[in-house]
Design an enzyme around this catalytic site. Structure first.
Site, mmCIF file in Angstrom:
data_model
loop_
_atom_site.group_PDB
_atom_site.id
_atom_site.type_symbol
_atom_site.label_atom_id
_atom_site.label_comp_id
_atom_site.label_asym_id
_atom_site.label_seq_id
_atom_site.Cartn_x
_atom_site.Cartn_y
_atom_site.Cartn_z
ATOM 1 N N HIS A 103 -27.787 -13.569 -78.883
ATOM 2 C CA HIS A 103 -26.349 -13.756 -79.004
ATOM 3 C C HIS A 103 -25.922 -14.698 -77.888
ATOM 4 C CE1 HIS A 103 -25.835 -9.824 -81.541
ATOM 5 N NE2 HIS A 103 -26.668 -10.695 -82.081
ATOM 6 N N ASP A 116 -29.872 -9.484 -78.629
ATOM 7 C CA ASP A 116 -28.449 -9.442 -78.288
ATOM 8 C C ASP A 116 -28.236 -10.471 -77.195
ATOM 9 O OD1 ASP A 116 -25.715 -8.587 -77.814
ATOM 10 O OD2 ASP A 116 -26.250 -6.678 -78.708
#
Length: 683
Positions: free
Chosen positions: A490, A457
């Site tokens: 991310h 993430d």
């Protein structure tokens, strides 16, 4: 040897155009003109919030929080600022004797430097902006001894700059070391025996000054462990701290609240807070972080350290069928399944065990504030998985060398803490669901230097509360992010979506972003979150092979249920991006998805998104190649200076701005808005 960085106009001019408040307006400190007195050289606001204070020499030489032990220390510094020096490296001296150069030191001590060097070796046409390493690990010191350090810039012609101001740093007392396998503790590293009690006993017995608890080679299965003031947890080469896969080993009564609970408790129906299970490693106040007092930096602990070459393994998820990926440096990186709330029972290990138990026991789960009539499955999934490490209310926190692997939830979380150093760590959490690398929530004065990230993430994430009550909390601020290699994940430097009390005064520089999915700089919030981000500097970095956008500023982020009371719109202002190269987004040429619908600069704000506008921003000396056009909504009063698009997918003009993006200025931009297609090259 580092690649020479481009000489660019002073960043101070760009910041001045934005009227950046404290970042630009604080004056250079006279302390850099003469040797500093005393031996407390912790990197504070002067080093993490400001750029350099001298045009002709390195400045703000300092030591990250709790980085000095009995035999070593870590030095970091700011580059010469605003001058014309062509810097290629840095030379560090100790007591007048040259120790070596920063690039060679980084190659010897950090996981990031080999990747950085391989990245530039592959950049055969020299498109990318060069980066510098400005850290130096000093080893071989003696306990309780004071040393004097200085640093000089090495210039392209082989000469040296003027020296930085000298600092005097004193090492700690000789460490007292306890090994968890000693007979009085009895830990067994066979990967099967549960060692929670044995390891915790060693930690609790660690009372001597400079106390070190060592995990030796072996796999030590354990549940939640709790650190405290003055303790160093050392993971030796070959040591693996393996999280238990049983929810019982993470007792909820010893868990934590993500944010303090207002007093009196809010009566709005939308307000809910959950007591989360503890992480594998923890510092948590006695009241579980419910009240403000225990969350003050230093209230829970001071001087906590986690060091060594071992692995902290959260045992959260199963691996993919392939199990691993061979990366660009020839190393095998673990690949975990990309799961979700609907698939956790199949894909998870600890994540599955905790979520299944919480679903079955949700009616009797303790610590839910303003318990809703029905707790949604998404709330259970988002609240009852253990992260890898959670530190609340700590002053002086240092991580070095360790690998953070496979968390059931987030990676390493710093909540309401102060004076934080993270150096030479590796984060191999791809593609664990919500597997962020580092989380700063209401925390300040941090240095994140020379780390390797391959995360599931956001990579280095900043949060500061949610909505009406979150705005009363502590800002995340004064953090310096440099010399890192950011791979899959991310957002690289990610802000939000929790922004209520502001994320501010961040300096991100000299980082390489390669194959990062969603924004090298990713700012995300909502129209009811409050606060936002301000005074952010992102510069002197290379961005390559992005899966979607390179820069994001969105007030249209979609939130999962989180129980906050709505406030006003967030915003982003005083954002400076300078001396950055971006090659390829959404491109099969570098092995990523062919998705032309992802703008290389994405701004989602303004009336078109039912939110406030954002700005001013300043993009200065930024070049793009093989990218999608921009998509800009609600950006105002911003400047684009010497921004060049060498090539754009479809051969179209790169500038796409909506009617609410007004007051923006374009100077020496190639091509200009409405001026036709790119020419295929940049100056």
């Amino acid at each position: 040897m580092l690649r020479p960085r481009r000489t660019v106009p002073t960043l101070v001019a760009a910041l001045g155009a934005l009227a950046l408040g404290p970042v630009a307006l604080l004056a250079a400190t006279p302390a850099d003109a003469a040797p500093k007195t005393g031996t407390d050289n912790t990197c504070t606001q002067a080093s993490t919030r400001l750029t350099g204070t001298s045009p002709l020499a390195p400045s703000n030489l300092c030591v990250p929080g709790s980085a000095t032990d009995d035999v070593s220390t870590l030095l970091v510094w700011n580059k010469p600022e605003g001058g014309k020096l062509d810097v290629v490296d840095y030379e560090v001296s100790q007591d007048g004797r040259v120790l070596g150069r920063a690039s060679a030191n980084a190659a010897a001590h950090t996981p990031s430097q080999p990747y950085v060097e391989a990245f530039y070796a592959a950049d055969r046409d020299g498109f990318h902006v060069g980066v510098e390493s400005r850290s130096f690990k000093v080893t071989g010191l003696a306990p309780q001894t004071t040393y004097t350090f200085q640093v000089r810039a090495v210039l392209a012609d082989g000469s040296l700059s003027a020296p930085s101001a000298a600092i005097r740093q004193t090492t700690a007392k000789k460490a007292h070391r306890s090994v968890v396998t000693a007979p009085q503790f009895g830990a067994i590293g066979d990967g099967v025996t549960l060692n929670t009690g044995a390891i915790q006993k060693a930690i609790d017995a660690c009372n001597a000054p400079s106390c070190v608890v060592t995990i030796p080679e072996g796999t030590f299965r354990t549940g939640a462990l709790f650190l405290r003031s003055g303790v160093t947890l050392e993971l030796a080469q070959g040591a693996r701290l393996l999280g238990s896969d049983d929810w019982r080993d993470y007792p909820i009564e010893r868990g934590y609240y993500l944010y303090p609970i207002p007093d009196p408790v809010p009566t709005e129906a939308s307000y809910t807070a959950y007591l989360r299970p503890p992480s594998l490693l923890n510092v948590i106040p006695a009241d579980n972080g419910r009240g403000e007092a225990g969350r003050q930096p230093g209230a829970a602990a001071r001087g906590v350290r986690i060091v060594g070459q071992g692995v902290i393994d959260g045992n959260g998820w199963k691996r993919t069928a392939a199990g691993s990926t061979t990366d660009e440096a020839g190393n095998a990186l673990p690949d975990y399944v990309a799961s979700s709330a609907g698939k956790v029972a199949t894909d998870g290990i600890l994540a599955a065990n905790q979520v299944i138990h919480a679903r079955e026991a949700i009616d009797t789960m303790p610590g839910i504030v303003n318990r809703p009539e029905t707790v949604s499955d998404s709330s259970i999934y988002g609240q009852y998985r253990s992260s890898l490490a959670t530190f609340i209310g700590v002053d002086g926190l240092y991580l070095e060398g360790v690998t953070a692997d496979n968390p059931a939830f987030h990676g390493v979380m710093f909540l309401d803490s102060h004076n934080i150093g993270v150096y030479a760590t590796s984060h191999t959490t791809f593609n664990t669901n919500n597997g962020d690398g580092l989380e700063f929530g209401g925390s300040s004065h941090g240095v994140v230097a020379n780390n390797f990230f391959d995360t599931g993430d956001d990579v280095v994430n900043f949060a500061a509360g949610q909505g009406k009550y979150g705005a009363l909390g502590r800002s995340s601020q004064d953090v310096w992010i440099m010399g890192n290699y950011v791979r899959r994940g991310h957002g690289g430097v990610a802000i939000g979506s929790h922004t209520a009390a502001w994320v501010q005064h961040l300096l991100a520089e000299d980082n390489v972003f390669h194959r990062t999915e969603t924004g090298a700089l990713r700012m995300k919030s909502t129209s009811d979150m409050n606060g936002g981000a301000r005074d952010i500097i992102f510069r002197d970095s290379a961005v390559d092979c992005m899966a979607s956008n390179a820069f994001i500023a969105s007030l249209a982020y979609t939130l999962s249920p989180s129980g906050y009371v709505s406030g006003g719109s967030a915003t982003f202002r005083d954002i400076a991006v300078s001396n950055v190269s971006v090659n390829s987004n959404n491109s099969k040429t570098c092995g990523m998805a062919d998705n032309a619908g992802k703008p290389v600069i994405l701004v989602e704000a303004g009336p078109g998104k039912n939110a406030d506008t954002v700005g001013p921003f300043a993009f200065t000396d930024v070049r793009f190649r093989n990218v999608s056009p921009t998509g800009i909504q609600g950006l105002t009063d911003s400047t684009f200076t010497r921004v060049c698009f060498a090539s754009v997918r479809g051969g179209v003009n790169p500038w796409v701005l909506d009617a609410h993006s007004v007051g923006n200025t374009f100077v020496d931009v190639t091509p200009m808005p409405g001026g036709g297609a790119p020419t295929g090259r940049c100056p």
